[in-house]
Write a protein that holds these residues in place. Structure first.
Motif, PDB file in Angstrom:
ATOM      1  N   TYR A  43      29.679  38.435  30.766  1.00 10.25           N
ATOM      2  CA  TYR A  43      30.919  38.915  30.139  1.00 10.25           C
ATOM      3  C   TYR A  43      31.093  38.204  28.805  1.00 10.25           C
ATOM      4  O   TYR A  43      30.975  36.986  28.725  1.00 10.25           O
ATOM      5  CB  TYR A  43      32.126  38.618  31.029  1.00 10.25           C
ATOM      6  N   CYS A  75      33.645  37.986  25.408  1.00 14.60           N
ATOM      7  CA  CYS A  75      34.936  38.381  24.825  1.00 14.60           C
ATOM      8  C   CYS A  75      34.675  39.115  23.516  1.00 14.60           C
ATOM      9  O   CYS A  75      33.996  38.596  22.623  1.00 14.60           O
ATOM     10  CB  CYS A  75      35.803  37.157  24.560  1.00 14.60           C
ATOM     11  N   ASN A 111      34.554  43.397  26.011  1.00 15.80           N
ATOM     12  CA  ASN A 111      35.848  44.093  26.003  1.00 15.80           C
ATOM     13  C   ASN A 111      36.363  44.302  24.576  1.00 15.80           C
ATOM     14  O   ASN A 111      35.906  43.648  23.632  1.00 15.80           O
ATOM     15  CB  ASN A 111      36.880  43.275  26.777  1.00 15.80           C
ATOM     16  N   CYS A 134      41.376  39.994  29.948  1.00 12.98           N
ATOM     17  CA  CYS A 134      39.960  39.699  30.194  1.00 12.98           C
ATOM     18  C   CYS A 134      39.695  39.466  31.680  1.00 12.98           C
ATOM     19  O   CYS A 134      38.678  39.913  32.206  1.00 12.98           O
ATOM     20  CB  CYS A 134      39.497  38.503  29.362  1.00 12.98           C
ATOM     21  N   HIS A 143      42.258  30.461  25.978  1.00 15.74           N
ATOM     22  CA  HIS A 143      41.892  31.755  26.546  1.00 15.74           C
ATOM     23  C   HIS A 143      41.019  31.647  27.807  1.00 15.74           C
ATOM     24  O   HIS A 143      41.354  32.197  28.857  1.00 15.74           O
ATOM     25  CB  HIS A 143      41.224  32.608  25.467  1.00 15.74           C
ATOM     26  N   GLU A 151      41.743  32.380  31.734  1.00 18.63           N
ATOM     27  CA  GLU A 151      40.956  33.366  32.505  1.00 18.63           C
ATOM     28  C   GLU A 151      40.520  32.787  33.846  1.00 18.63           C
ATOM     29  O   GLU A 151      40.570  33.465  34.878  1.00 18.63           O
ATOM     30  CB  GLU A 151      39.698  33.781  31.719  1.00 18.63           C
TER      31      GLU A 151
HETATM   32 ZN    ZN Z   1      38.386  37.207  26.622  1.00 17.06          ZN
END
Ligand code: ZN
Ligand code: AMP
Length: 474
Positions: free
Chosen positions: A29, A31, A69, A217, A242, A246
């Motif tokens: 993943y 960002c 994303n 996220c 951030h 998460e």
């Molecule tokens: Zn993110």
């Protein structure tokens, strides 16, 4: 040697083993952009580093499933749309489109999934996660009607950024998506609607509002990749708050360890400062294309500095990238021309060992936490040494064809190829056999081998310099 990666969580180099060691599948993943403006090349440093990571893992046999994303609702996008006097979706669409064009210009492999935060299924999931946190008393609705994450319920908060929470004075609550470590406090999961949000609002059990950036996220990552992810990347500025947020949200919802390896790239700098929109010291990709640089030159400049080192951006750096690419191009053209001649009859000998070693060392350097500087050193040594061997007549055309095959596998990771077609080793071997048949005046075998080559999509033409190969026009 296994791939080793520097995990921000442990601050250690760790051997990489995915959750699924048998299937070699890797869930990754990354960002993505906040689509309120054209991404600047500092942002693209992050995406180029992630591209290198994906391509190297693929070279090592892993199947990478990547999510990137698009943050299309947050404090910045709402402010931008309002200033432009446009609806949020129309405003962000312009920058989404531009972003995809820029990815292509920089030869960044598209992710399998590009979820956008405002897609209804993800908004629903964000609301469901927040409801779950409230039910567990980990989140609460405050008197400002927004919902906050109760930091005291997650003792691991701060571990990724290596903060000692006991030494920091909690500041109560923070509504902003981005805040400094000094103001550590309960962060917003859901922001109650106010006038400044205009028509940007979704209904929720806590009244109209919109999600905070962090829960976006967590929701998109777990919706697509499940509760456990192998690798999560971003720039170092994303570590706090951030990524810290998460982890807190995701782990409180799923009860599982969210991410196994956290990787963060250092910043692209301009005169000692982070390149950023807010400082105004940034270049977009378009700015640099307008100055006459190509996507692959910009890619080269962003790619070839180790990701954990700050990269100082200069125009001279782009010119150096241009010169380095010219050297690579000239070498590829040379081995490609020579390799396609197939003029030798005694060409079956192996490629001299030092060249095969350089090729393997290129990949071994990347195994070592993506040491691209070391890998490029091996490539340029390979270029210098093989050019010199060619100058001295020490290489056969079959050797050159094998060098070209090595370059192809290196280029699968670097994506710097100008667009020259390599002759596959299988074809080269058939042409060599055919040359032998011709030398033996065995015309029947020679014709048969020509047909075999043709069946594989290549045409052999006999010239006074020996046979020339080209892909058959379709
Ligand atoms: Zn993110
Ligand atoms: P943003 O659009 O601000 O959310 O940033 C997108 C990605 O770019 C994040 O992973 C950031 O950490 C990264 N980033 C932002 N500025 C820089 C920079 N100057 N150098 C490297 N990465 C950056």
């Amino acid at each position: 040697m296994p791939v080793r990666l520097h995990n921000t969580y442990s601050r250690q180099l760790e051997d990489f083993t995915p959750l699924d060691p048998v299937g070699q599948r890797v869930k990754m993943y990354t960002c993505g952009p906040t689509v309120y403006n054209h991404a600047h090349i500092g942002n693209f440093r992050a995406y180029v580093f992630e591209d290198l990571l994906q391509r190297h893992l693929e070279a090592r046999g892993y199947a990478v499933e990547r999510v990137m994303n698009l943050t299309d609702v947050d404090d910045k996008t709402i402010r931008g749309a309002r200033t432009a006097g446009r609806r949020l979706a129309d405003f962000t669409q312009v920058y989404k489109d531009a972003f995809f064009t820029d990815l292509e210009t920089l030869r960044i492999k598209p992710a399998q999934h590009f979820p956008a935060a405002t897609e209804p299924r993800y908004i629903e999931r964000m609301i469901a996660m927040i409801a779950q946190l409230i039910a567990a008393d980990i989140a609460y609705q405050a008197e400002d009607r927004s919902v906050y994450f109760r930091l005291s319920k997650f003792p691991d908060y701060g571990k990724l950024a290596h903060l000692n929470l006991d030494e920091l004075r909690p500041s109560g609550r923070v509504a902003s998506d981005e805040y400094e470590k000094e103001n550590i406090g309960d962060f917003a999961l859901w922001k109650a609607w106010d006038d400044a949000d205009g028509d940007v609002r979704w209904d929720s059990p806590w009244g109209p509002g919109r999600p905070g950036w962090h829960i976006e996220c967590s929701a998109m990552a777990t919706a697509i990749l499940g509760p456990e992810i192998d690798i999560h990347c971003g720039g170092v500025d994303n570590i706090f708050p951030h990524h810290e947020a998460e982890i807190a949200q995701s782990e409180c919802c799923t009860g599982k360890k969210f991410v196994r390896y956290w990787l963060h790239n250092a910043h692209l700098m301009v005169e000692g400062q982070k390149m950023s929109k807010s400082l105004g010291n940034f270049y977009t990709l378009r700015d640099l294309l307008g100055k006459g640089f190509t996507g692959r030159e910009i890619r080269y400049a962003l790619l070839t500095v180790n990701y954990r080192l700050p990269l100082n951006f200069t125009i001279a750096g782009l010119e150096a990238a241009r010169a380095a690419l010219a050297r690579i191009d000239e070498w590829v053209r040379r081995i490609s021309d020579f390799g396609s001649q197939m003029s030798d009859t005694n060409a079956a000998s192996d490629l001299p060992g030092e060249f095969a070693t350089r090729h393997e060392s290129f990949f071994q350097a990347l195994d070592d936490d993506l040491n691209i500087a070391g890998a490029m050193g091996q490539l340029f040594d390979l270029i210098r040494e093989s050019n010199s061997a060619l100058d001295h007549g020490d290489l056969t055309s079959a050797h050159a064809a094998k060098l070209l095959a090595h370059w192809e596998s290196i280029n699968a990771v670097l994506a710097l190829e100008p667009g020259i077609l390599a002759v596959p080793a299988e074809i080269a071997a058939l042409v060599e056999k055919r040359q032998q048949a011709r030398a033996d005046k065995d015309w029947k075998a020679s014709d048969q081998l020509r047909d075999e080559v043709a069946a594989l999509g290549w045409t052999v033409k006999d010239t006074k310099d020996g046979p020339k190969l080209s892909p058959t026009a379709r």
